[in-house]
Design a protein around this motif. Structure first.
Motif, short mmCIF file in Angstrom:
data_model
loop_
_atom_site.label_atom_id
_atom_site.label_comp_id
_atom_site.label_asym_id
_atom_site.label_seq_id
_atom_site.Cartn_x
_atom_site.Cartn_y
_atom_site.Cartn_z
N ILE A 131 -6.66 3.63 -3.24
CA ILE A 131 -5.85 2.38 -3.06
C ILE A 131 -6.82 1.11 -2.10
CG2 ILE A 131 -3.68 1.56 -1.71
CD1 ILE A 131 -3.50 3.80 -3.98
N VAL A 132 -6.93 0.23 -3.05
CA VAL A 132 -7.76 -0.89 -2.66
C VAL A 132 -7.22 -2.08 -2.39
CG1 VAL A 132 -10.15 -1.85 -3.05
CG2 VAL A 132 -9.55 0.42 -3.77
N PRO A 133 -7.20 -2.64 -1.31
CA PRO A 133 -6.73 -4.15 -1.25
C PRO A 133 -7.72 -5.07 -1.40
CG PRO A 133 -6.26 -2.63 0.90
CD PRO A 133 -7.25 -1.81 -0.02
N PRO A 134 -7.10 -6.39 -1.80
CA PRO A 134 -8.22 -7.34 -2.21
C PRO A 134 -9.37 -7.55 -1.37
CG PRO A 134 -6.04 -8.12 -2.73
CD PRO A 134 -5.86 -7.01 -1.79
N ALA A 135 -9.14 -7.36 0.11
CA ALA A 135 -10.22 -7.76 1.11
C ALA A 135 -11.22 -6.45 0.92
CB ALA A 135 -9.53 -7.78 2.44
N GLU A 136 -10.95 -5.48 0.33
CA GLU A 136 -11.83 -4.25 0.37
C GLU A 136 -12.62 -4.01 -1.16
OE1 GLU A 136 -9.97 -0.99 2.16
OE2 GLU A 136 -9.64 -1.87 4.28
N LYS A 195 0.97 -1.25 0.03
CA LYS A 195 0.09 0.10 -0.02
C LYS A 195 1.03 1.26 -0.11
CE LYS A 195 -3.56 0.36 2.55
NZ LYS A 195 -4.38 0.76 3.48
N GLU A 196 1.79 1.35 0.78
CA GLU A 196 2.73 2.36 0.72
C GLU A 196 3.64 2.78 -0.40
OE1 GLU A 196 4.89 2.23 4.53
OE2 GLU A 196 3.21 2.34 6.03
N HIS A 197 4.03 1.59 -0.91
CA HIS A 197 4.73 1.52 -2.03
C HIS A 197 4.08 2.17 -3.29
CE1 HIS A 197 7.80 -1.26 -0.27
NE2 HIS A 197 7.83 -0.42 0.29
N ALA A 198 2.77 1.68 -3.46
CA ALA A 198 1.93 2.27 -4.50
C ALA A 198 1.62 3.71 -4.23
CB ALA A 198 0.58 1.34 -4.22
N GLY A 219 -3.90 24.79 -6.77
CA GLY A 219 -3.02 23.97 -7.66
C GLY A 219 -3.16 22.59 -7.26
N LEU A 220 -4.13 22.19 -6.51
CA LEU A 220 -4.39 20.86 -5.91
C LEU A 220 -5.06 19.91 -7.11
CD1 LEU A 220 -4.13 18.83 -3.52
CD2 LEU A 220 -6.58 19.39 -3.08
N GLU A 221 -3.84 19.00 -7.61
CA GLU A 221 -4.35 18.20 -8.82
C GLU A 221 -4.72 16.74 -8.56
OE1 GLU A 221 -1.06 18.86 -11.32
OE2 GLU A 221 -1.66 21.21 -11.57
N LEU A 222 -4.01 16.11 -7.13
CA LEU A 222 -4.32 14.79 -6.97
C LEU A 222 -4.66 14.50 -5.61
CD1 LEU A 222 -3.46 11.75 -7.89
CD2 LEU A 222 -1.20 12.15 -7.05
N VAL A 223 -5.67 13.73 -5.25
CA VAL A 223 -6.21 13.31 -4.12
C VAL A 223 -5.86 11.56 -4.06
CG1 VAL A 223 -8.04 12.99 -2.58
CG2 VAL A 223 -7.78 15.06 -3.97
N ILE A 224 -5.31 11.46 -2.86
CA ILE A 224 -5.03 9.74 -2.82
C ILE A 224 -5.75 9.53 -1.65
CG2 ILE A 224 -3.23 8.01 -2.38
CD1 ILE A 224 -1.52 9.73 -3.90
N HIS A 225 -6.56 8.23 -1.65
CA HIS A 225 -7.40 7.78 -0.29
C HIS A 225 -6.30 6.57 0.04
CE1 HIS A 225 -10.99 10.11 -1.63
NE2 HIS A 225 -10.43 9.75 -3.02
N ALA A 226 -5.56 6.64 0.85
CA ALA A 226 -4.64 5.82 1.58
C ALA A 226 -5.54 4.71 2.11
CB ALA A 226 -3.65 6.26 2.47
N ASP A 227 -6.74 5.28 3.04
CA ASP A 227 -7.52 4.50 3.75
C ASP A 227 -9.02 4.77 3.10
OD1 ASP A 227 -5.72 3.28 5.51
OD2 ASP A 227 -6.03 5.01 6.77
N GLU A 229 9.21 2.21 -6.55
CA GLU A 229 9.24 1.14 -5.76
C GLU A 229 8.86 -0.08 -6.80
OE1 GLU A 229 10.16 0.62 -2.80
OE2 GLU A 229 10.56 2.72 -2.46
N VAL A 230 9.30 -1.37 -6.60
CA VAL A 230 9.01 -2.54 -7.38
C VAL A 230 7.80 -3.04 -6.56
CG1 VAL A 230 9.55 -4.73 -7.98
CG2 VAL A 230 11.24 -3.11 -8.12
N LEU A 231 6.65 -3.09 -7.32
CA LEU A 231 5.42 -3.74 -6.48
C LEU A 231 5.16 -5.21 -7.24
CD1 LEU A 231 3.28 -0.74 -6.94
CD2 LEU A 231 4.76 -1.22 -5.25
N SER A 232 4.50 -5.94 -6.13
CA SER A 232 3.91 -7.14 -6.65
C SER A 232 2.65 -7.16 -7.45
CB SER A 232 3.91 -8.16 -5.28
OG SER A 232 4.93 -8.32 -4.49
N ASP A 233 2.46 -8.04 -8.34
CA ASP A 233 1.39 -8.11 -9.05
C ASP A 233 0.16 -8.61 -8.63
OD1 ASP A 233 0.07 -8.16 -11.38
OD2 ASP A 233 0.72 -10.12 -12.31
N ALA A 234 -0.75 -7.58 -8.51
CA ALA A 234 -2.12 -7.82 -7.78
C ALA A 234 -3.35 -8.17 -8.72
CB ALA A 234 -2.41 -6.78 -6.80
#
Length: 804
Positions: free
Chosen positions: A346-351, A230-233, A311-319, A430-435
């Motif tokens: 940012i969506v884990p598989p369980a969510e 999640k953090e690396h993404a 100039g706010l262009e990006l919003v990231i939902h970590a949770d 960062e190198v991420l795993s394939d999800a």
């Protein structure tokens, strides 16, 4: 804008700010048909609501005037949920009502209370504040709402979520009932409708056209990542977009602090906003974002509500947000004033299912995909480097240094050094795993019990290893990067388990996958026989002879004891007539009777009356009827003559007591000295041991030398110079030393009295006596006169002060 019939000061302010036209919400609330009515407005965040309600309440503030006069009490009140939003509204009102000469005052928590009170005392046309501080000013009497004409509740839904319902009711209750109430909110839940029905009168519902298409200028992306990535993404998303300002939303303060530390170590220019920061720290963080010293803000939902970042262009939902309203409020920080923005979840598989429900309820469509990989981020960096505008600028003062570098190191080496310096100031991708990506997220739900094409895998643990389905499910999802929807049945056997995986995701596990230290997952062909049981040893039919054991020996019989008496049952406790202990009479079983079969109770007639002991004859007790009883008659009080005299006890003659009247009593007469009987000594003492009683006849005649006598032959009378003797007084005659005995002190150490030689004789009278030597009687003080009879003529009277 000229057709909206705006006041001249407001039109001039909008033109100076660069407004060519009004937004839809500004045009809707400025319509002449809504003038003077209460409004309930719902519009998306960033649609110009601040200017909209500023234009809506302009008739109440200006009152047809181009220049405002002095106002000792506020005319309009704006209530905002957070400090940042309140200060932002105040800044917007300053330029909007500046040409009209309006005075504004802010009442915000965390600021100096005395400064705010002085601003209110100087007079303000519009007051902007937060609910808590506004209530404080009202209770202390520094804010008077008696002349209030308009009240605006900005972000009303957020104020209810933060628990300001009671404060809002208090503030609206302190305002006049003839006021105008306007509520602005991005969403209108049931709580807002209830509040509007309570404090608004015939409110007009304003729904901006196109509201059904929420945030058309914002593109939504849902990225499927593994929990450990999640953090690396998040890092790769920030590096891919390289936006001027970005904001990352977290659920709790702890998550904000953790992510802030991680991103600071990676070299990101980041600030944090949470509820634990003071107002000064929050102001410094926001100012750093506006100045460009920071480019990323990590915040919670409450801390980020109402902030306006340029100039706010990006919003990231970590949770993930908890509800659709929170998603819209978060994403509304970007895509303002016609600019484009991006909102990334940012969506884990369980969510997966939770994210799908929130997006569907918010009526937005998100593009599902994978987070950017390290190669994609690197390629985007190289593209920015090649297209950087600084490369197209001709060489100036640095031309000589550039030629020196080229001559010394060569063009290729200088270019490579430039690329290294470019990448050095940025975090490495960062190198991420394939999800797995939920391709069937929007597909209709399959019927219960149908899973589709699948592949079975065998796990090397079962009941003996305490395996459970809830323990195996997250391990399988993490190992393959899949959601739990891709997993079918999980069957736990005695020594092994079987799991069903969707055919499209089976390739992620290969032929064998190591899930844990002692947990291996192997692919099998076909379906396992879940009904098969392990083979058991063949049993012989019941009744067959057992095989004789060689080592088995027969047990010796138990010897009988000759001294043990045979068993004899105990006799019953109650034995009736005719029964014996050996042959008891069988008893009939107990059968309960019904109520109707029972006979009424009848007392026996053959009972004998009670006979007292010792031969005393006592009649049996016979209760009397109520009519036979005699009424109780109290005794009449006896007269004094009817009472019987007191009868003393036997052997003592005592007269009855007869009280005497006061007149019959004799006066007290003391006994004469002759009537007293002599003292009778006690019997236990002998008469010889006691002294005889003193008799007046035995009194010796005192000498005349005493002060109260006339002297005698053995002691002559004293001279007339003593205080109680001669009336003539005079000087004391001198006596020869031989006629006076010397003074004998009591103690041995005391010195003897020695008369001084030549001392003059004392006069006949002492200082406290008269001339005749007698002590005068003490004179009694005269009695004090009554208070009214006192002479007040001699009282002290203070002098009067002279006039003038």
């Amino acid at each position: 804008m000229t057709d909206m019939m705006l006041a001249a000061p407001l039109a001039a302010a909008l033109s100076a700010k660069g407004y060519d036209s009004l937004t839809p919400v500004q045009e809707a609330v400025s319509a002449p048909a809504l003038a003077g009515r209460d409004l309930l407005v719902s519009a998306q965040t960033g649609s110009g609501k601040t200017v909209a309600f500023g234009l809506a309440i302009s008739p109440e503030i200006l009152n047809g005037q181009d220049t405002l006069l002095f106002a000792d009490k506020p005319i309009a009140l704006v209530v905002a949920p957070t400090r940042e939003l309140a200060l932002q509204v105040a800044r917007e009102f300053e330029w909007l009502y500046g040409p009209a000469g309006a005075h504004l005052a802010t009442c915000v928590g965390g600021m100096d209370y005395r400064t705010e009170r002085r601003a209110l005392d100087r007079g303000a046309h519009v007051v902007v504040g937060t609910p808590g501080r506004l209530r404080d000013h009202i209770e202390r009497g520094s804010l008077d709402l008696s002349q209030l004409k308009a009240v605006v509740l900005d972000e009303a839904d957020e104020m209810l979520d933060l628990g300001f319902a009671e404060d809002l009711e208090f503030i609206l209750g302190a305002a006049p009932e003839t006021r105008r109430t306007l509520m602005f909110s991005a969403t209108v839940p049931k709580e807002i409708e209830k509040l509007a029905r309570t404090f608004q009168r015939d409110a007009a519902r304003v729904q901006v056209a196109g509201e059904s298409r929420q945030h058309i200028d914002i593109s939504y992306q849902a990225l499927s990542v593994l929990p450990r990535d999640k953090e690396h993404a998040i890092f790769n998303v920030l590096r891919l977009h390289e936006s001027q300002t970005a904001i990352v939303f977290c659920k709790t303060r702890a998550n904000v602090n953790h992510l802030f530390a991680r991103m600071g170590n990676r070299g990101f220019q980041v600030v944090a906003l949470s509820g634990e920061l003071s107002q000064a720290e929050r102001s410094h963080a926001l100012q750093a974002l506006r100045d460009g010293r920071a480019r990323v803000c990590i915040a919670t939902d409450v801390a980020a509500r109402g902030i306006d970042l340029p100039g706010l262009e990006l919003v990231i939902h970590a949770d993930l947000p908890t509800n659709p309203e929170t998603l819209l409020h978060r994403s509304g920080r970007t895509g303002r004033a016609g600019k484009k923005g991006t909102s990334v979840l940012i969506v884990p598989p369980a969510e997966f299912k939770k994210a799908s429900r929130i997006l569907q309820a918010a009526q937005v469509t998100a593009e599902w995909g994978k987070p950017p990989s390290a190669d994609e981020v690197q390629a985007k960096d190289d593209e920015r480097l090649v297209a950087h505008p600084i490369l197209s600028i001709a060489a100036g003062e640095e031309a000589d240094l550039a030629n020196t570098l080229l001559d010394t190191y060569g063009a290729e080496q200088v270019a490579a050094a430039f690329i290294r310096l470019w990448r050095e100031g940025r975090s490495a991708p960062e190198v991420l795993s394939d999800a797995a990506v939920p391709t069937a997220a929007a597909a209709p739900a399959r019927p219960r019990g149908e899973f589709g094409a699948s592949v079975w895998f065998r796990l090397s643990v079962g009941h003996t290893g305490r395996a459970e389905a809830r323990w195996l499910l997250p391990k399988i999802c993490d190992a393959g990067g899949i959601a739990k929807d891709s997993i079918g049945a999980i069957r736990v056997q005695q020594d092994q388990s079987f799991v069903q995986i969707a055919e499209a995701m089976a390739s992620r596990f290969g032929t064998q996958t190591q899930l844990d230290t002692d947990l291996v997952m192997d692919r099998i062909e076909g379906e396992p026989d879940l009904d098969a049981r392990p083979a058991r040893p063949e049993r012989k039919p019941y009744g067959s002879a057992r095989p004789e054991r060689a080592e088995r020996t027969e047990r010796a019989p138990r010897p009988e004891r000759s001294d043990r008496a045979p068993y004899t049952p105990k006799p019953p406790r109650f034995v009736e007539d005719g029964e014996t202990a050996d042959a008891p009479t069988p008893r009939k079983p107990y059968t309960p009777r019904e109520d109707g079969d029972r006979k009424p109770y009848t007392p026996r007639e053959d009972r004998k009356p009670y006979a007292p002991r010792d031969g005393a004859e006592r009649k049996p007790y016979a209760p009397r009827a109520d009519g036979d009883r005699k009424p109780y008659t109290p005794r009449a009080p006896r007269e004094d003559g009817e009472r019987k005299p007191y009868a003393p006890r036997e052997g003592a003659e005592r007269k009855p007591y007869a009280p005497r009247a006061d007149g019959d009593r004799k006066p007290y007469a003391p006994r004469e000295a002759t009537e007293r009987r002599p003292y009778a000594p006690r019997e236990e003492r002998a008469d010889a041991d006691r002294k005889p009683r003193w008799s007046p006849d035995d009194k010796k005649t005192r000498s005349t030398g005493f002060k109260s006598h006339g002297g005698s032959a053995d002691k002559p009378a004293r001279s007339g110079g003593y205080k109680s003797h001669s009336a003539e007084g005079g000087a004391r005659p001198a006596r020869p030393d031989g006629e006076k005995r010397p003074y004998a002190p009591k103690g041995d150490d005391a010195r003897p009295f020695v008369k001084r030689e030549g001392a003059p004789a004392k006069p006949g009278g002492f200082k406290s006596r008269d001339t005749d030597g007698k002590k005068p009687f003490a004179r009694a003080k005269p009695a004090a006169a009554p208070k009214d009879a006192r002479d007040t003529s001699k009282r002290f009277t203070p002098p009067k002060k002279p006039r003038g």
